[in-house]
Motif scaffolding. Sequence first.
Motif, PDB file in Angstrom:
ATOM      1  N   ALA A 146      40.905  37.135  32.666  1.00  0.00           N
ATOM      2  CA  ALA A 146      42.235  36.916  33.378  1.00  0.00           C
ATOM      3  C   ALA A 146      42.112  37.823  34.782  1.00  0.00           C
ATOM      4  O   ALA A 146      42.637  37.391  35.724  1.00  0.00           O
ATOM      5  N   ARG A 147      41.548  38.906  34.664  1.00  0.00           N
ATOM      6  CA  ARG A 147      41.445  39.695  35.885  1.00  0.00           C
ATOM      7  C   ARG A 147      40.496  39.141  36.970  1.00  0.00           C
ATOM      8  O   ARG A 147      40.863  39.003  38.317  1.00  0.00           O
ATOM      9  N   ASP A 148      39.153  38.472  36.497  1.00  0.00           N
ATOM     10  CA  ASP A 148      38.373  37.773  37.309  1.00  0.00           C
ATOM     11  C   ASP A 148      39.190  36.530  38.046  1.00  0.00           C
ATOM     12  O   ASP A 148      38.867  36.254  39.312  1.00  0.00           O
ATOM     13  N   ALA A 149      39.809  35.735  37.216  1.00  0.00           N
ATOM     14  CA  ALA A 149      40.796  34.545  37.964  1.00  0.00           C
ATOM     15  C   ALA A 149      41.838  35.156  39.014  1.00  0.00           C
ATOM     16  O   ALA A 149      41.921  34.554  39.991  1.00  0.00           O
ATOM     17  N   TYR A 150      42.481  36.093  38.757  1.00  0.00           N
ATOM     18  CA  TYR A 150      43.363  36.971  39.466  1.00  0.00           C
ATOM     19  C   TYR A 150      42.597  37.402  40.952  1.00  0.00           C
ATOM     20  O   TYR A 150      43.121  37.090  41.977  1.00  0.00           O
ATOM     21  N   ALA A 151      41.441  37.973  40.841  1.00  0.00           N
ATOM     22  CA  ALA A 151      40.531  38.236  41.884  1.00  0.00           C
ATOM     23  C   ALA A 151      40.312  37.161  42.813  1.00  0.00           C
ATOM     24  O   ALA A 151      40.220  37.193  44.118  1.00  0.00           O
ATOM     25  N   GLU A 152      40.227  35.791  42.176  1.00  0.00           N
ATOM     26  CA  GLU A 152      39.948  34.832  42.918  1.00  0.00           C
ATOM     27  C   GLU A 152      41.239  33.853  43.313  1.00  0.00           C
ATOM     28  O   GLU A 152      40.850  32.783  43.740  1.00  0.00           O
ATOM     29  N   GLY A 153      42.201  34.561  43.179  1.00  0.00           N
ATOM     30  CA  GLY A 153      43.344  34.123  43.656  1.00  0.00           C
ATOM     31  C   GLY A 153      44.544  33.207  42.802  1.00  0.00           C
ATOM     32  O   GLY A 153      45.455  32.912  43.145  1.00  0.00           O
ATOM     33  N   ALA A 154      44.318  33.723  41.392  1.00  0.00           N
ATOM     34  CA  ALA A 154      45.038  32.818  40.605  1.00  0.00           C
ATOM     35  C   ALA A 154      46.354  33.745  40.560  1.00  0.00           C
ATOM     36  O   ALA A 154      46.550  35.009  40.976  1.00  0.00           O
TER      37      ALA A 154
END
Length: 229
Positions: A115-123
């Motif tokens: 989830a943190r990775d997705a957020y870092a990519e703009g989610a």
Amino acid sequence: MGYVLLEGGAEFGGRMAEPDARAIALAGGPDAPIAIIPTAAAPDNNYARAGGNGVRWFRSLGARTVAAVPLIDRASANDPAVVAALRSARLLYLLGGFPHYLGQTLQGSLAWQAARDAYAEGAVLAGSSAGAMVLCSHYFDPQGNRVQPGLGLVPHSCVLPHHNTFGKGWAARLAAQLPGVVLLGIDERTGMLDDGPDGAWRVYGQGRITLYRAGQAATYPAGQTFMLQ
């Protein structure tokens, strides 16, 4: 970096269409993949119904790729299929329920890292009630009657959900226990989203956001913006 949406509860109806539709737009539009995370509803075996409600709601707003992710315990929080679903999602929505169970299930898990990775990519990372609570640096666990460390996505903060009903009753106690932390009182059917200018938070929905900071309370109705830090 993506966006964070914190909601006060009583989601999936009425003017909650406003923050949720905005979240869909920020996630990339109707075809953006949306992951509904029903973990907080697992302790009372309500996760299937709650997840289905979330799927139906976002589809009613025009989203075409919505799924409830079967993240219900520590084992599934580290399941490769669950992890892959979260990493590829553009809007991840944590449902309400039991905040401590949700926080303990996600803390240090592969799912939370995804989830943190997705957020870092703009989610967009979103949560309602318990889902909003655990995204902050601290949350109050009403079952254990104590403050717990949160997942830390929103630093120096603690959400008081359902603020217009029972959440405001926590304010004095938590202000004493968490000096230097901003308490975010979020009314039901109300959300705050960091899509304003220069990272400001904007209020959406039918109620208000009440900030308790340094012994002072400030209230913001729908349409207004404010800074947390």
